[in-house]
Design a protein around this motif. Structure first.
Motif, PDB file in Angstrom:
ATOM      1  N   ARG A  15       0.821  -1.206   0.000  1.00  9.76           N
ATOM      2  CA  ARG A  15       0.000   0.000   0.000  1.00  9.76           C
ATOM      3  C   ARG A  15       0.858   1.261   0.000  1.00  9.76           C
ATOM      4  O   ARG A  15       1.982   1.267   0.473  1.00  9.76           O
ATOM      5  N   ASN A  16       0.293   2.332  -0.526  1.00 12.58           N
ATOM      6  CA  ASN A  16       0.934   3.639  -0.414  1.00 12.58           C
ATOM      7  C   ASN A  16       0.914   4.102   1.041  1.00 12.58           C
ATOM      8  O   ASN A  16       0.029   3.725   1.811  1.00 12.58           O
ATOM      9  N   THR A  17       1.897   4.929   1.388  1.00 14.79           N
ATOM     10  CA  THR A  17       1.897   5.582   2.698  1.00 14.79           C
ATOM     11  C   THR A  17       2.154   7.074   2.470  1.00 14.79           C
ATOM     12  O   THR A  17       2.280   7.524   1.323  1.00 14.79           O
ATOM     13  N   LYS A  21       5.292   5.788  -2.369  1.00 10.44           N
ATOM     14  CA  LYS A  21       4.324   5.549  -3.433  1.00 10.44           C
ATOM     15  C   LYS A  21       4.670   4.243  -4.130  1.00 10.44           C
ATOM     16  O   LYS A  21       5.821   4.019  -4.519  1.00 10.44           O
ATOM     17  N   ASN A  22       3.675   3.385  -4.283  1.00  7.69           N
ATOM     18  CA  ASN A  22       3.858   2.134  -4.997  1.00  7.69           C
ATOM     19  C   ASN A  22       3.241   2.256  -6.386  1.00  7.69           C
ATOM     20  O   ASN A  22       2.034   2.177  -6.542  1.00  7.69           O
ATOM     21  N   PHE A 121      10.221   0.725  -4.664  1.00  4.21           N
ATOM     22  CA  PHE A 121       9.102   1.653  -4.755  1.00  4.21           C
ATOM     23  C   PHE A 121       9.651   3.089  -4.809  1.00  4.21           C
ATOM     24  O   PHE A 121      10.860   3.283  -4.907  1.00  4.21           O
ATOM     25  N   ARG A 129       4.731  13.652  -3.321  1.00  6.67           N
ATOM     26  CA  ARG A 129       5.109  12.593  -4.253  1.00  6.67           C
ATOM     27  C   ARG A 129       5.910  13.099  -5.440  1.00  6.67           C
ATOM     28  O   ARG A 129       6.320  12.311  -6.290  1.00  6.67           O
TER      29      ARG A 129
END
Length: 205
Positions: A15-17, A21-22, A121, A129
């Motif tokens: 998951r993104n946090t 960023k994935n 990632f 981002r």
């Protein structure tokens, strides 16, 4: 993990946090990586594994492919890039400095390594981002697990760390292997990067 599909699926589950960023949450970018890895798997030789730092927001974060950017597919006439380009979805043709230097080098020498990163990632400052940051020790430790899986999948013999982070991660992931290292090409390191890779790729033949 016993296939490229399994490997990509595993990446796509993170998951993104607020600081990571994935890109592989996007099915198109996950498929770009799948196309890339399958094409590497079809090479008639074992490629060198280049281990960089992390995906950048202008490069692999937009393409899903390490050490790449949208622009390299327009700029460089490398047979490997031309082979995979029709099967990729690339919506942003950004230029990224590291990718440009690396593929300029690879295009001139007509060689194709397997490119990966210490952290697979895009690490970024909290809430932003559109900037890059270096991966933390904890992130690199998690990245080493993916690196070991990738090496097992392709049975790579020659592993080269690109920059300090890439070399550190590779050495921790493979403490029993002889990890080679070259300078990162950015921030004035282009000449040393080229010289280092030339010595590794051509003096060992």
């Amino acid at each position: 993990m016993n296939s490229i599909d399994d490997f990509v699926l595993r990446l796509s589950k993170k998951r993104n946090t607020s600081v990571i960023k994935n890109p592989y949450l996007d099915p198109a970018l996950a498929n770009n990586l799948r196309v890339y890895l399958n094409a590497i798997d079809q090479l008639n030789y074992k490629p060198v594994l280049l281990v960089g730092e992390a995906l950048g927001f202008k490069g692999g974060g937009l393409t899903g492919i390490p050490f790449s950017s949208g622009q390299i597919f327009e700029r460089f006439e490398h047979p490997f890039l031309e082979q995979i380009r029709p099967d990729l979805v690339i919506e942003n043709m950004e230029s990224e400095n590291t990718a440009t230097i690396v593929w300029e080098y690879l295009s001139e020498r007509r060689i194709t390594p397997l490119c990966w990163n210490a952290f697979p990632f895009h690490p970024h400052p909290k809430g932003n981002r559109f900037k890059n940051r270096a991966p933390t020790a904890k992130e690199m430790k998690s990245g080493a697990r993916y690196l070991r899986s990738l090496q097992a999948l392709f049975q790579i013999d020659t592993i080269v760390g690109v920059g300090n982070k890439g070399a550190q991660c590779a050495k921790k992931a493979f403490p029993d292997k002889d990890i080679l290292a070259v300078r990162h090409p950015s921030y004035g390191g282009k000449r040393d990067f080229i010289q280092g890779l030339d010595e590794i790729l051509f003096s060992r033949r």
